[in-house]
Write a protein that holds these residues in place. Sequence first.
Motif, PDB file in Angstrom:
ATOM      1  N   LYS A  52       0.849  -1.186   0.000  1.00 57.37           N
ATOM      2  CA  LYS A  52       0.000   0.000   0.000  1.00 57.37           C
ATOM      3  C   LYS A  52       0.885   1.235   0.000  1.00 57.37           C
ATOM      4  N   TYR A  53       1.120   1.780  -1.161  1.00 57.45           N
ATOM      5  CA  TYR A  53       1.973   2.949  -1.297  1.00 57.45           C
ATOM      6  C   TYR A  53       1.203   4.080  -1.968  1.00 57.45           C
ATOM      7  N   VAL A  54       1.612   5.296  -1.647  1.00 53.79           N
ATOM      8  CA  VAL A  54       1.039   6.452  -2.323  1.00 53.79           C
ATOM      9  C   VAL A  54       1.362   6.368  -3.813  1.00 53.79           C
ATOM     10  N   ALA A  55       0.347   6.555  -4.627  1.00 51.74           N
ATOM     11  CA  ALA A  55       0.515   6.420  -6.079  1.00 51.74           C
ATOM     12  C   ALA A  55       1.011   7.741  -6.663  1.00 51.74           C
ATOM     13  N   ALA A  56       2.326   7.907  -6.676  1.00 56.39           N
ATOM     14  CA  ALA A  56       2.923   9.118  -7.223  1.00 56.39           C
ATOM     15  C   ALA A  56       4.318   8.764  -7.727  1.00 56.39           C
ATOM     16  N   PRO A  57       4.414   8.171  -8.909  1.00 54.29           N
ATOM     17  CA  PRO A  57       5.701   7.660  -9.412  1.00 54.29           C
ATOM     18  C   PRO A  57       6.817   8.695  -9.440  1.00 54.29           C
ATOM     19  N   GLU A  58       6.526   9.914  -9.882  1.00 52.04           N
ATOM     20  CA  GLU A  58       7.573  10.931  -9.972  1.00 52.04           C
ATOM     21  C   GLU A  58       8.081  11.319  -8.583  1.00 52.04           C
ATOM     22  N   MET A  59       7.168  11.395  -7.609  1.00 48.21           N
ATOM     23  CA  MET A  59       7.563  11.688  -6.236  1.00 48.21           C
ATOM     24  C   MET A  59       8.523  10.623  -5.713  1.00 48.21           C
ATOM     25  N   TRP A  60       8.199   9.354  -5.973  1.00 44.02           N
ATOM     26  CA  TRP A  60       9.055   8.260  -5.528  1.00 44.02           C
ATOM     27  C   TRP A  60      10.416   8.320  -6.212  1.00 44.02           C
ATOM     28  N   ARG A  61      10.416   8.633  -7.483  1.00 40.23           N
ATOM     29  CA  ARG A  61      11.689   8.693  -8.212  1.00 40.23           C
ATOM     30  C   ARG A  61      12.606   9.760  -7.633  1.00 40.23           C
ATOM     31  N   ARG A  62      12.050  10.932  -7.381  1.00 43.90           N
ATOM     32  CA  ARG A  62      12.864  12.033  -6.873  1.00 43.90           C
ATOM     33  C   ARG A  62      13.395  11.729  -5.477  1.00 43.90           C
ATOM     34  N   ALA A  63      12.522  11.220  -4.618  1.00 46.93           N
ATOM     35  CA  ALA A  63      12.946  10.940  -3.243  1.00 46.93           C
ATOM     36  C   ALA A  63      14.001   9.841  -3.203  1.00 46.93           C
ATOM     37  N   THR A  64      13.820   8.806  -4.025  1.00 47.56           N
ATOM     38  CA  THR A  64      14.790   7.710  -4.072  1.00 47.56           C
ATOM     39  C   THR A  64      16.140   8.202  -4.572  1.00 47.56           C
ATOM     40  N   ALA A  65      16.127   9.039  -5.599  1.00 48.87           N
ATOM     41  CA  ALA A  65      17.379   9.575  -6.135  1.00 48.87           C
ATOM     42  C   ALA A  65      18.119  10.389  -5.081  1.00 48.87           C
ATOM     43  N   MET A  66      17.375  11.152  -4.289  1.00 50.15           N
ATOM     44  CA  MET A  66      18.010  11.975  -3.247  1.00 50.15           C
ATOM     45  C   MET A  66      18.679  11.118  -2.190  1.00 50.15           C
ATOM     46  N   LEU A  67      17.973  10.098  -1.679  1.00 44.47           N
ATOM     47  CA  LEU A  67      18.541   9.254  -0.632  1.00 44.47           C
ATOM     48  C   LEU A  67      19.689   8.407  -1.166  1.00 44.47           C
ATOM     49  N   THR A  68      19.585   7.962  -2.404  1.00 40.12           N
ATOM     50  CA  THR A  68      20.685   7.204  -3.007  1.00 40.12           C
ATOM     51  C   THR A  68      21.936   8.060  -3.069  1.00 40.12           C
ATOM     52  N   ASP A  69      21.776   9.318  -3.462  1.00 34.66           N
ATOM     53  CA  ASP A  69      22.920  10.219  -3.543  1.00 34.66           C
ATOM     54  C   ASP A  69      23.526  10.465  -2.161  1.00 34.66           C
ATOM     55  N   VAL A  70      22.683  10.618  -1.150  1.00 34.44           N
ATOM     56  CA  VAL A  70      23.179  10.829   0.220  1.00 34.44           C
ATOM     57  C   VAL A  70      24.004   9.634   0.677  1.00 34.44           C
TER      58      VAL A  70
ATOM     59  N   GLU B  85      13.596  -3.924  -1.695  1.00 34.19           N
ATOM     60  CA  GLU B  85      12.232  -3.564  -2.075  1.00 34.19           C
ATOM     61  C   GLU B  85      11.233  -4.061  -1.039  1.00 34.19           C
ATOM     62  N   GLY B  86      10.154  -3.300  -0.900  1.00 42.54           N
ATOM     63  CA  GLY B  86       9.073  -3.701  -0.013  1.00 42.54           C
ATOM     64  C   GLY B  86       9.198  -3.196   1.405  1.00 42.54           C
ATOM     65  N   GLU B  87      10.219  -2.370   1.720  1.00 44.94           N
ATOM     66  CA  GLU B  87      10.419  -1.903   3.082  1.00 44.94           C
ATOM     67  C   GLU B  87      10.230  -0.394   3.226  1.00 44.94           C
ATOM     68  N   ALA B  88       9.760   0.273   2.187  1.00 46.33           N
ATOM     69  CA  ALA B  88       9.566   1.723   2.242  1.00 46.33           C
ATOM     70  C   ALA B  88       8.379   2.075   3.129  1.00 46.33           C
ATOM     71  N   ALA B  89       8.356   3.330   3.594  1.00 43.53           N
ATOM     72  CA  ALA B  89       7.149   3.866   4.203  1.00 43.53           C
ATOM     73  C   ALA B  89       6.095   4.045   3.110  1.00 43.53           C
ATOM     74  N   PHE B  90       4.845   4.173   3.492  1.00 37.46           N
ATOM     75  CA  PHE B  90       3.809   4.248   2.459  1.00 37.46           C
ATOM     76  C   PHE B  90       3.921   5.533   1.650  1.00 37.46           C
ATOM     77  N   TYR B  91       4.600   6.542   2.201  1.00 37.36           N
ATOM     78  CA  TYR B  91       4.672   7.832   1.529  1.00 37.36           C
ATOM     79  C   TYR B  91       6.032   8.111   0.903  1.00 37.36           C
ATOM     80  N   GLY B  92       7.024   7.234   1.121  1.00 37.98           N
ATOM     81  CA  GLY B  92       8.324   7.527   0.535  1.00 37.98           C
ATOM     82  C   GLY B  92       9.401   6.538   0.941  1.00 37.98           C
ATOM     83  N   PRO B  93      10.547   6.558   0.240  1.00 39.73           N
ATOM     84  CA  PRO B  93      11.662   5.673   0.559  1.00 39.73           C
ATOM     85  C   PRO B  93      12.361   6.148   1.830  1.00 39.73           C
ATOM     86  N   LYS B  94      13.238   5.303   2.372  1.00 39.44           N
ATOM     87  CA  LYS B  94      13.935   5.684   3.587  1.00 39.44           C
ATOM     88  C   LYS B  94      15.262   4.956   3.695  1.00 39.44           C
TER      89      LYS B  94
END
Length: 441
Positions: free
Chosen positions: A221-239, A251-260
């Motif tokens: 059950k994740y928020v349906a916003a592909p572009e939001m997920w892409r941007r947030a994932t790219a930011m955390l990957t870079d960090v 995969e499968g361990e994200a919060a419902f609203y974003g990666p972590k």
Amino acid sequence: MPRGFVVRSLASPHTNREETAMHDHARHDRPMHDHRKLGRELGLFDTDPLIGSGLPYWLPDGAVIRHTLEEYIRDAERRAGYRHVYSPVLGKRELYEISGHWSHYSDDMFPPMDLGGEQVVLRPSLCPHHALIYRSRSHSYRELPLRVAELGGMYRSELSGVLGGLTRVRAIQLNDAHIFCTLDQVAAEAAGALEMIGRAYAALGIRPVRHRLSLPGAGGKYVAAPEMWRRATAMLTDVLDRSGLPYEAVEGEAAFYGPKIDVQIADGAGREATLSTVQVDFHQPEQFDLHYIGPDGGRHRPVMVHRSIIGSVERAVAHLIEVYGGAFPAWLAPTQVVVLPVTESELPRAEALVRRCAELGLRAEVSGPEHGSLGARVRAARLAPYQAVIGAKEAAGDEVALRLRDGRALDAMPAAEALARIGDLVAARTTDLWEPAVQRA
């Protein structure tokens, strides 16, 4: 290798499926301690059926550890520019419908209570409350990043069969914080949070087994916003890439609203759990219509960085019990100094030393001859970082002969000097018992 153990993160209550992981490198080459058994034996916490399952209470020595840990976190957050708040543990159902918790996380929430025609819920998370705190005032870009922190209660409707000790509870005290910032500030804030986690782990003597980039998975059950997920994932990957820390993407361990980013720990049996977390959230700022006034005078949407340094106090203390077996670092130990008068004649001097400890903020107690021979008392106080022995010679000269928990015995020294050095080590929040440069034996 032991079989996998299922455990859900208490650092972030928004995982969409439970974690199952076992790794050989999770064994820390340390003896296994069951915090449930040891915590009761040491008088740190307990439970009562009249209070209920998953609702442990803290005994005085356990409360000392918890309070000291909480004060360390508050101090670290103040130094890092966080502003502390308090928010209610209840909220209207509508609040969690807006945040997305009700649609994505209601299976883990307690049922609503009807109060005066409104449905009120025990909160499963602090972030919606902090979003409203941010929204309560107008903000300029000059105020950002705005770092809001709270050690607050949240509640989870865990099934009875999975409850255990302090690691799986229904009432959770969470070290939580939310950073409201501009898009350009996200990377620095997430990196700063990782650095805070590293400093806390060094002070506590905790070794993470791995860092995990937690991503969405199929069927969750994740928020349906592909572009939001892409941007947030790219930011955390870079960090993570810039931090130099090795990590695994799961995969499968994200919060419902974003990666972590999850910081994983393990007990002596290799059972793994999440303690600390850093998350990037574009979803809730949009849901709550958060904004700041930019340099152009227009309204702009902030990004919300969720961050927890030690996760839940319960899980952190459970892990510390299992790491140390009750022999906590001096700054965390419920009793830091046990004063041992050799005979009744030295008892007044020992009691005076305990009072001096209290004036210096050190936790001390006397173990007098009524408790047995000196050898028996030394053994009984084996978990205390410092034992201060006072014989006739020490009493006459206002001295103490220190015994350290690791077996070292120091020459007699002035009591004031001994307490000053112990106080310095405690204030430094170090895992060291004594500075080699000042060791006398």
